[in-house]
Motif scaffolding. Structure first.
Motif, PDB file in Angstrom:
ATOM      1  N   SER A  79       0.890  -2.846 -20.249  1.00  0.00           N
ATOM      2  CA  SER A  79       1.540  -4.123 -20.550  1.00  0.00           C
ATOM      3  C   SER A  79       1.365  -5.094 -19.388  1.00  0.00           C
ATOM      4  O   SER A  79       1.355  -4.703 -18.215  1.00  0.00           O
ATOM      5  N   SER A  80       1.234  -6.364 -19.725  1.00  0.00           N
ATOM      6  CA  SER A  80       1.086  -7.402 -18.699  1.00  0.00           C
ATOM      7  C   SER A  80       2.286  -7.419 -17.761  1.00  0.00           C
ATOM      8  O   SER A  80       2.156  -7.663 -16.559  1.00  0.00           O
ATOM      9  N   LEU A  81       3.458  -7.147 -18.318  1.00  0.00           N
ATOM     10  CA  LEU A  81       4.684  -7.162 -17.512  1.00  0.00           C
ATOM     11  C   LEU A  81       4.638  -6.076 -16.435  1.00  0.00           C
ATOM     12  O   LEU A  81       4.962  -6.324 -15.266  1.00  0.00           O
ATOM     13  N   LYS A  82       4.216  -4.867 -16.823  1.00  0.00           N
ATOM     14  CA  LYS A  82       4.133  -3.772 -15.847  1.00  0.00           C
ATOM     15  C   LYS A  82       3.095  -4.064 -14.772  1.00  0.00           C
ATOM     16  O   LYS A  82       3.291  -3.736 -13.599  1.00  0.00           O
ATOM     17  N   ILE A  83       1.993  -4.670 -15.177  1.00  0.00           N
ATOM     18  CA  ILE A  83       0.947  -5.029 -14.205  1.00  0.00           C
ATOM     19  C   ILE A  83       1.485  -6.036 -13.198  1.00  0.00           C
ATOM     20  O   ILE A  83       1.285  -5.909 -11.988  1.00  0.00           O
ATOM     21  N   GLN A  84       2.206  -7.049 -13.705  1.00  0.00           N
ATOM     22  CA  GLN A  84       2.791  -8.053 -12.804  1.00  0.00           C
ATOM     23  C   GLN A  84       3.833  -7.424 -11.886  1.00  0.00           C
ATOM     24  O   GLN A  84       3.930  -7.791 -10.706  1.00  0.00           O
ATOM     25  N   GLU A  85       4.609  -6.470 -12.409  1.00  0.00           N
ATOM     26  CA  GLU A  85       5.603  -5.790 -11.577  1.00  0.00           C
ATOM     27  C   GLU A  85       4.942  -5.088 -10.396  1.00  0.00           C
ATOM     28  O   GLU A  85       5.450  -5.135  -9.273  1.00  0.00           O
ATOM     29  N   LYS A  88       3.834  -4.870  -4.477  1.00  0.00           N
ATOM     30  CA  LYS A  88       2.992  -4.820  -3.269  1.00  0.00           C
ATOM     31  C   LYS A  88       3.330  -5.949  -2.297  1.00  0.00           C
ATOM     32  O   LYS A  88       3.101  -5.851  -1.108  1.00  0.00           O
ATOM     33  N   LEU A  89       3.905  -7.019  -2.841  1.00  0.00           N
ATOM     34  CA  LEU A  89       4.305  -8.160  -2.013  1.00  0.00           C
ATOM     35  C   LEU A  89       5.771  -8.044  -1.566  1.00  0.00           C
ATOM     36  O   LEU A  89       6.313  -8.967  -0.939  1.00  0.00           O
ATOM     37  N   GLY A  90       6.400  -6.926  -1.927  1.00  0.00           N
ATOM     38  CA  GLY A  90       7.785  -6.708  -1.525  1.00  0.00           C
ATOM     39  C   GLY A  90       8.790  -7.436  -2.398  1.00  0.00           C
ATOM     40  O   GLY A  90       9.947  -7.641  -2.000  1.00  0.00           O
ATOM     41  N   VAL A  91       8.360  -7.821  -3.593  1.00  0.00           N
ATOM     42  CA  VAL A  91       9.244  -8.570  -4.493  1.00  0.00           C
ATOM     43  C   VAL A  91       9.529  -7.722  -5.734  1.00  0.00           C
ATOM     44  O   VAL A  91       8.617  -7.182  -6.343  1.00  0.00           O
ATOM     45  N   LYS A  92      10.794  -7.598  -6.104  1.00  0.00           N
ATOM     46  CA  LYS A  92      11.160  -6.838  -7.289  1.00  0.00           C
ATOM     47  C   LYS A  92      11.338  -7.789  -8.465  1.00  0.00           C
ATOM     48  O   LYS A  92      12.098  -8.766  -8.379  1.00  0.00           O
ATOM     49  N   VAL A  93      10.653  -7.522  -9.557  1.00  0.00           N
ATOM     50  CA  VAL A  93      10.760  -8.342 -10.762  1.00  0.00           C
ATOM     51  C   VAL A  93      11.880  -7.778 -11.636  1.00  0.00           C
ATOM     52  O   VAL A  93      11.791  -6.624 -12.044  1.00  0.00           O
TER      53      VAL A  93
END
Length: 258
Positions: free
Chosen positions: A242-248, A253-258
């Protein structure tokens, strides 16, 4: 290629990515398993129907991936009979051959998916890019040898490709076939006032879909279900790809939690 396919294992792998199409996935996998076990079944193709975006191509891509077989998607709208402007089957088979690193044996084990095949159903015998293309594809399904080449006008690069062990799959929306599929109104006191929707039959594809009976007689017809709101939500939240999981993962990796 192994003749024995672990149906349950393959089904579980495919449905981790392809959400909401369990019934269609199981039927397609069962058809492929039967083809591997019974050589005569190889002379039949599979016709996947359903609206655009329900996962026809993705289903076959995943099956090919987990069976470790090459996968070639052909846009049927580009196909014409030999000698006319457009592409013929020999050019697409050359593309497959190159895709397989010029490995002839590997190419001959491919799953070949002819997309938009419903666009070829014109009902006009003189249509060189329509009905007559279906005639050309019948030997492909049954298994025959082609001189695959990089360009039909250039005979210097050629290789003989046998389609006997390939899995031939066709995909199309066939929206006209699925319009107004109602059962005949019943008579009597216990009859339903509103006729129920029925399943499409091969006759519907021949009459309403304007598809040749010779073609329909050589394919197993499997319909993918229409996706509703909940199905699309599940695709976004549960699918492995899913696109959402890929973006997560990217944000993680950037230290940001979606």
């Amino acid at each position: 290629v192994e003749n024995d396919i672990d149906i349950e294992d393959l089904f579980n792998k495919v449905t981790k990515t392809l959400i909401a199409q369990d019934e269609a996935a199981r039927r397609v996998i069962a058809e492929i398993a039967r083809k591997e076990m019974h050589p005569k079944k190889k002379k039949e193709g599979i016709l996947l129907t359903g609206k655009t975006g329900v996962g026809k191509t993705e289903l076959m891509r995943l099956i090919a991936k987990y069976l470790d077989r090459p996968f070639l998607k052909i846009d049927s709208t580009q196909l014409t009979i030999p000698g006319y402007t457009g592409k013929d089957i020999e050019e697409f088979l050359w593309q497959l051959y190159v895709q397989c690193g010029n490995n002839k044996e590997k190419a001959e084990q491919a799953i070949v998916f002819f997309d938009e095949i419903d666009k070829k159903a014109t009902g006009k015998k003189e249509d060189v890019s329509g009905d007559r293309v279906l005639d050309v594809l019948l030997p492909f399904i049954e298994g025959t040898k082609y001189d695959a080449c990089s360009n039909t006008k250039n005979s210097t690069n050629k290789v003989e490709i046998d389609t006997s062990n390939m899995i031939s799959v066709f995909g199309g929306a066939y929206t006209d076939v699925y319009k107004d599929l109602k059962e005949e109104k019943q008579m009597g006191f216990n009859a339903n006032v509103e006729p129920k929707e029925r399943k499409a039959t091969p006759s519907d594809f021949i009459e309403k879909g304007r598809t040749k009976d010779e073609f329909i007689g050589r394919v197993a017809i499997i319909k993918l279900k229409d996706l509703d709101f909940d199905d699309i939500k599940r695709l976004m939240l549960e699918s492995d790809e899913s696109s959402l999981k890929i973006q997560e993962q990217i944000f993680k990796k950037l230290g940001v939690k979606v």
